[in-house]
Every structure is written in structure tokens, then in C-alpha cells.
Design an enzyme around this catalytic site. Structure first.
Site, PDB file in Angstrom:
ATOM      1  CD  GLU A   1      -1.577  -2.469   1.398  1.00 42.58           C
ATOM      2  OE1 GLU A   1      -0.461  -2.628   1.939  1.00 42.58           O
ATOM      3  OE2 GLU A   1      -2.299  -3.430   1.060  1.00 42.58           O
TER       4      GLU A   1
ATOM      5  CG  HIS B   1     -11.998  -7.943   5.474  1.00 44.50           C
ATOM      6  ND1 HIS B   1     -11.235  -8.692   6.341  1.00 44.50           N
ATOM      7  CD2 HIS B   1     -11.572  -8.268   4.225  1.00 44.50           C
ATOM      8  CE1 HIS B   1     -10.400  -9.459   5.643  1.00 44.50           C
ATOM      9  NE2 HIS B   1     -10.582  -9.209   4.357  1.00 44.50           N
TER      10      HIS B   1
END
Ligand code: TPP
Lengths: 376, 350
Positions: B71, B140
Site C-alpha cells: 500500500e 475488512h
């Protein structure tokens, strides 16, 4: 089958750095020959190129010393000196073409000025009047990065965009040995290799990250050895040998420009002074250690080589020293003038159009200042 | 090209938020070659939520591509690409997996313009599937907006409707500043009838003389008119607030609903006017309430509307806990009942 393995071994050998750091001019100013791990020799740069780079070397040394003095006089907030590392600084800028990009760190003042940026502008960040003192697009020099290794990814992005746009651009991405331990260093090398973009990663291994020695950063045989893990070539070079740096970095840049992809170069050098003026380097290293590196000085070595080749006589040395002095005196003048800062700059550049909240806050500060200046 | 006459029947279609986002990305890439999209699994797969569905096929691997799984790498590369003339749109796969990129976001994405006196602008859109309500296991789901809104230099938006999803994503891509674009996961599949052509007309040199051409980023909207109290919500909480208003109407109470949609810049004007009209307000958000966007809105409203208020401004937020497990999250998230309870607490005379 065995042929395949042979190919692979050769490919891997070519990615590995040479057994010893590449050196073309030794500590006494004598020329040497050196080759990469596939046996291809690195060429000695021609005398004129070395002489031109030597002038920048002398100017860099002078600016390092001048900046140190400016810190002592309170004109600069802080200065991370690259005294001793000037050959790395000059070479990283000199090997680039105009359209190429340089991504420096806080220590790379001399690299940035070697690329043409006025030293006064380079030192704006360290003077504390604004974060970045020059327009990155004017010289294709990114802002000097302070968060370690983060700028290496930006370098990859510029290179990737250049590749997609079909531009002939190579990016020189600089960092120190300590920064190679950061996650962004690894992500940058991996991205550069996967996207096969023209970036030369240039690590100035000056043995310390503030107080922490290299052995606490890595147990790899060298930092250049890390390259093979990402599938790119790595090379190590004597970081106090301007000729070797020009040759190795020049090769890496040419290779990147010709579609060869990224390259990792580690320069073995030494930070002769403390990390910054705020650091006490006697706490973590000995004077004997520092003295050992005096003999390897990049400026003296280059001067000896060029004098031996009749490229430099006393008069030329004096002329070059005088023009370095001019740069230093212009820097002193630039730092002497009272810096002008505009309080509204606080709000001006946060967004392309200030939010209503920032407009309110700017108005509040304006009123505050008006009250103060009217003596109310 | 057929001329559109004033009386032409609008070409409405039923669209999900997800499809509106896909359309916005496709249209933006079509109209501007410098718009590129990258992230994890956004290529042939079309992203785990399929928002980039078909883009690689349509525009090629150079314009919509998968990166290595990193990321910070994605975000840092976007900085450099933006520096060199591109308009990167990056996808963080999930809100709670965006944190490795946080250093790049706060140190560079948010600060570059300010550091360089506006000489280097970073037109990056950071798309983040955001917040809860989909039964996702740990990491999540997260309500991460406060981290971003507390970082000056970032524009932070959270659309709640299909038309805002389209319009705000296109505006975000056109903006010269970096935008954190929060996509409420649980609204990806919510549907609406929209006139996509009319939405498109705002961009690509379309008509600019009507109301609709005013930018949505920076502007809150009144999602439902009402006279008794104002519910203030954004992103995933907007449908919940609307449902609460619907339920309150059945009990004879008229609730106005404000959809903030642009958290930074924040539209004090619309919010203040709306609250002054009703004199009572409740702020609703899924994120933990302590030191949150909800707290900030409450403070701003009290400061600006003190003399119009008949009751303290209340908050209905998630609890101050790490994002709960799927089978527990319904207790955490602001519910219609909790909102109605808060409305009941607004010191009514009757
Ligand atoms: C992410 C991050 N962590 C810590 C620091 C504080 N810091 C500034 S310089 C430095 C040492 C860096 O060493 P190295 O990468 O070897 O470069 P050098 O200073 O020797 O040129 C540290 C720890 C920082 N700037 N950024």
C-alpha cells in the site's frame, strides 16, 4: 537444461556487485582499473569531464563549510553536512541530463546545487522560512525529503509516468544506509523492478544513521547485494572516488535510459562531521576512525590525479578556489538579508482554493496582527 | 449527436452505487488520458468489489493495472506519477488495509502543495471501500474517516447516493488536490433511478449554466425537508437517518435530514441554516464518537447556532471500541431506534 542453468547463473552474476567497491583513482591519486562482476571494465572519465566535476567538488566542499558557519551564527536552523561525501553529491547530479530528475534527501544540498539550484534556495528548508525553497519543475529536482526512504517511491512514480508518456527521463533516487532498512526502500525497489522503470537508486553508505552503525541496519554482505533480490543489478563503488562514481553512476543511468530498467548503486563513503550540528558524534565513534578517512578525502584525491595529468596547476587551483569563494560569499549575502515571511502563507497553499474554514482563520490572524501593529 | 430538447424524456436507468462509480471512472478515463487507475486486483478481476470492472479491457494495462501488494508503494508511486502530469486514482482494497500507506498520505500526499507553495499539486484520488454493515471479518471494516479529516491538505468525501457517487468521483478526479474518496461498502449495491446522461453533461464540457453544475464537493445537501429537528449524517449513516425520519413522520414528527457528503471542506453554511430552522439537531455517524467527525459537527453547530437551539445537539455514534465482529456489529452501528431515542431526548415541550 544445463544450458538453462548456465544462462541463469550468468544473469545472476551480472546482477551481483563486483567483489570490491569500484575504484578508478586510489587514495594517492593513481589510476586503477576495475570491472563489473561480468568482467566488463568501467571506463575512466575523460580529463575534461573530471576537471569540470572537480570544480563542483571544490564548490561543494566550500558550501558545506560555509553552511556549518551559518549554523554557528544562527543564520541556519540546522545543517546536515555532506563534508567527505562531496564526490557522491557531485556525481549524482552530473551524470543526469537536463530532462532527468533528482530525488534528494536532507543531506544532499551539494547534489541539488550541482544540478544548478542556487544554494540560497536549496537552504530555504534548513533556514526555516519555508519547507521547499525552489520550484521542483525548474530544475527537475524534487523537494529534499526528510521522512526516510519515502521519496524513493515518488521517484519510481515519476519514472513510471515518464515511461507511459514515452519521455526520455531517468530518475536518480538518493538515500542513506539507514534508510535502506525502511519498508518504503523495499517497496520502491520492488515496484521499480516489476514495472521496469528507469530509476537509479543511489545509497550513500556513510557508515552511520545518526549514531547507529551499519552493522545494526543489515547483515547483508553489502547494501548493493540487496539488488539481486529484486531482480536488478547492484554495484558498489568507492564513494570518495569521483571518477569511479561518474563511471558507475553514468553506466547505471545510460542503462536505464536505454530501457535496461532500475539499478542499485551503493557508495562506500564516510560522514566526516556530526549527523547535524545538534549531534555529538564523539558518543558513538572514535577520532581514530574519523582520521582514517581523512586520507581518503575525495577533493585531495581528485586534485592529486588532475595535477599529475597536468590538468591542474597552482594557478588553476587558485582560480577554482576563488570561484568557490564567490559562491560562498553569495550564500552568506543571501542568508544575511532578513528573510521575509508572510503570515498569510500559512493558509495559502494547503488547498488549491482555501476552504471557508481556512479563510475564516486567515481573517482572524489578519485582525490579530493588525491589532498588534496598531499597538492596541 | 442528437440535440436534446427541453421536453425530451429523461433517459433514466436504475443503477447501483457500484455501477455509478465504475461509470464515473470509465468516463473520466475516456475524457482525460492522464487519468490512470491502479491498486491491488483492480486489473482483470475488476477489484474485490468490482468497481474497476472492465477498465483494463477497455483502456489497456497501462491505464488500469495491478501493482505488487504494497500500500505504501501504491500511494508513493501515485505521488510521483501525479508530479509527472498524471491523475492517479488508486484503490485501497479495504479501509483497514490502507494503514501501511498512511505515512505516504499524511507526510506527502497531504503536504506537497503546501510544502512547495502550490508549485507541485497532487491530483490523486484515494478510493477506499469504507465502513461497516456488510458482515466483514476483522480488518475488512473500519470507520477511519477521522484519521484523514484530521490531516490538513486532504479533501475527504463520503457519498451516500448513486448520483453523488458518480458526480463526486468525477469531481474528485478533476480536482487538483488529493481526495480521500470514502465509498460506503454497504451502499455499493443500493439502487436508484438516475439520468446518467444528465449527470455526464456536467462534465466533458457539458452544460454549465444550470444549478447542477455547482460542485458537490464542499456542499452539504438537504436529503429530506422537515421542520421539527435536523438529523445530520454522512456516508453509510444517511440511509439510516432517512429511515429514522420516515419512522418519525409516522409518529407525527417532521425531521429534516442533512447529507454532509463532503466532510472536508465542510459546509457550515448549509448545516447552520438547516439547524437554525429547526432549533434541534442530532448528529449520526458509525465511527466511535470520541474525538470524531460527529464531535466536530456538534461543536460547530453549538458555536454557530447557540441562540437558535432549543436543546443541546446530541450524537448517535458507534461505541468507542475496535470495529466489532460481524455478528456483533448491529449493536454497534447507529440504528433507527437509537436515533429516534435521541430525537425524543431533544427537550420537547409536549
Ligand atoms: C521515517 C523516519 N524516521 C526517523 C527519522 C529521523 N532521522 C533523521 S536522519 C536519520 C538517520 C538516517 O541515516 P541514513 O539513512 O544513513 O542517512 P544519513 O543521515 O547518514 O545521510 C534518522 C533516524 C526520519 N527522518 N524519518
Amino acid at each position: 537444461m544445463s544450458n538453462d542453468i548456465g544462462e541463469k547463473t550468468r544473469a545472476e552474476a551480472f546482477m551481483l556487485p563486483a567483489e570490491r567497491p569500484i575504484q578508478l583513482i586510489d587514495e594517492n591519486g593513481e589510476s586503477r582499473t576495475a570491472a563489473n562482476s561480468s568482467g566488463e571494465p568501467y571506463a575512466m572519465p575523460d580529463d575534461q569531464a573530471l576537471l569540470a566535476a572537480y570544480e563542483k567538488l571544490v564548490a561543494g566542499r566550500r558550501v558545506n563549510d560555509q553552511a556549518g558557519a551559518l549554523v554557528r551564527q544562527g543564520k541556519l536552523a540546522v545543517y546536515p553536512s555532506s563534508h567527505g561525501q562531496e564526490a557522491c553529491q557531485v556525481a549524482s547530479a552530473v551524470v543526469l541530463a537536463k530532462q532527468d530528475w533528482l530525488f534528494p534527501t536532507y543531506r544532499d544540498t551539494v547534489a541539488v546545487m550541482s544540478r544548478g539550484v542556487n544554494p540560497v534556495e536549496v537552504l530555504t528548508l534548513l533556514r526555516g522560512t519555508w519547507h521547499a525553497g525552489y520550484n521542483p519543475y525548474e530544475f527537475n529536482v524534487a523537494t529534499q525529503a526528510t521522512p526516510l526512504a519515502t521519496q524513493l517511491l515518488h521517484a519510481v512514480g515519476v519514472a513510471h509516468a515518464a515511461k507511459l508518456k514515452g519521455e526520455d527521463t531517468v530518475v536518480m533516487a538518493m538515500c542513506g544506509d539507514g534508510a535502506t532498512s525502511e519498508g518504503d526502500f523495499h517497496e520502491a525497489l520492488n515496484f521499480a523492478a516489476v514495472f521496469h522503470v528507469p530509476v537509479v537508486f543511489f545509497v550513500q553508505n556513510n557508515e552511520y544513521a545518526i549514531s547507529v552503525p551499519l552493522k545494526n541496519q543489515t547483515v547483508a554482505p553489502s547494501l548493493a547485494h540487496k539488488a539481486i533480490g529484486y531482480g536488478m543489478p547492484g554495484e558498489r563503488v568507492d564513494g570518495n572516488d569521483l571518477a569511479a562514481l561518474l563511471s558507475v553512476l553514468g553506466h547505471a543511468v545510460d542503462r536505464a535510459r536505454n530501457g535496461g530498467g532500475p539499478f542499485l548503486v551503493e557508495a562506500h563513503t564516510y560522514r566526516m562531521q556530526a549527523h547535524t550540528n545538534a549531534d555529538d558524534s564523539t558518543r558513538y565513534r572514535t577520532d581514530e576512525e574519523v582520521q582514517k578517512w581523512v586520507a581518503r578525502d575525495p577533493v585531495a584525491r581528485m586534485q592529486a590525479y588532475l595535477s599529475e595529468r597536468n590538468m591542474l596547476d597552482d594557478a588553476a587551483v587558485a582560480t577554482i578556489a576563488a570561484s568557490a569563494e564567490d559562491i560562498a560569499s553569495a550564500l552568506r549575502d543571501g542568508m544575511n538579508s532578513e528573510p521575509e515571511v508572510d503570515p498569510e502563507d500559512l493558509f495559502r497553499y494547503v488547498y488549491s482554493k482555501p476552504t471557508p474554514q481556512l479563510q475564516e482563520q486567515a481573517a482572524m490572524l489578519r485582525e490579530e496582527i493588525a491589532r498588534e501593529t496598531s499597538g492596541a | 449527436m442528437t440535440a436534446v430538447t427541453e421536453n425530451a424524456a429523461p433517459t433514466t436507468t436504475t443503477l447501483t452505487v457500484a455501477k455509478a462509480l465504475t461509470a464515473a471512472l470509465g468516463d473520466a478515463m475516456e475524457s482525460d488520458k492522464s487519468v490512470i487507475m491502479f491498486g491491488e486486483d483492480v486489473g482483470p478481476l475488476g477489484g474485490v468489489f468490482r468497481i474497476t470492472d472492465g477498465l483494463t479491457k477497455r483502456f489497456g494495462e497501462e491505464r488500469c493495472f495491478d501493482t505488487p501488494l504494497a500500500e505504501a508503494g501504491i500511494m508513493g508511486m501515485a505521488v510521483g506519477m501525479a508530479m509527472n502530469g498524471m491523475r492517479p486514482v488508486v484503490e485501497m482494497q479495504f479501509d483497514a488495509f490502507a494503514y501501511p500507506a498512511f505515512e505516504q498520505v499524511v507526510s506527502h500526499v497531504a503536504k506537497m502543495s503546501n510544502r512547495t507553495k502550490g508549485q507541485v499539486r497532487l491530483p490523486i484520488v484515494i478510493r477506499i471501500p469504507y465502513a461497516g454493515g456488510i458482515g466483514g471479518v476483522e480488518h475488512h471494516c473500519d470507520s477511519s474517516e477521522s484519521y484523514y479529516v484530521h490531516t490538513p491538505g486532504l479533501t475527504v468525501v463520503a457519498p451516500a447516493t448513486v448520483s453523488d457517487a458518480y458526480t463526486m468521483l468525477r469531481e474528485a478526479i478533476e480536482l487538483d488536490d488529493p481526495v480521500v474518496f470514502l465509498e460506503p461498502k454497504k451502499l455499493y449495491w443500493s439502487k436508484e433511478k438516475v439520468d446518467l446522461d444528465a449527470l455526464r453533461a456536467k462534465f466533458d464540457g457539458g452544460s454549465s449554466d444550470d444549478d447542477a453544475s455547482e460542485p458537490s464537493i464542499g456542499r452539504a445537501v438537504i436529503a429530506r425537508e422537515g421542520t421539527d429537528a435536523t438529523l445530520i449524517a454522512y456516508g453509510p449513516s444517511v440511509p439510516t437517518a432517512l429511515a429514522a425520519a420516515e419512522a418519525a413522520a409516522e409518529e407525527g414528527r417532521s425531521l429534516q435530514v442533512i447529507d454532509i457528503r463532503s466532510i472536508v471542506p465542510f459546509d457550515d453554511e448549509t448545516v447552520t441554516n438547516a439547524v437554525r430552522k429547526t432549533g434541534r439537531a442530532v448528529v449520526i455517524a458509525e465511527a466511535p464518537g470520541f474525538a470524531s467527525v460527529a464531535s466536530e459537527i456538534v461543536a460547530r453547530v453549538q458555536e454557530r447556532c447557540f441562540h437558535s437551539l432549543a436543546a443541546p445537539v446530541l450524537r448517535v455514534t458507534g461505541f468507542d471500541i475496535p470495529y466489532p465482529a460481524p455478528k456483533l456489529e448491529h449493536w454497534h452501528l447507529p440504528s433507527v431506534d437509537r436515533i429516534l431515542d435521541a430525537v425524543d431526548d431533544l427537550q420537547w415541550e409536549d
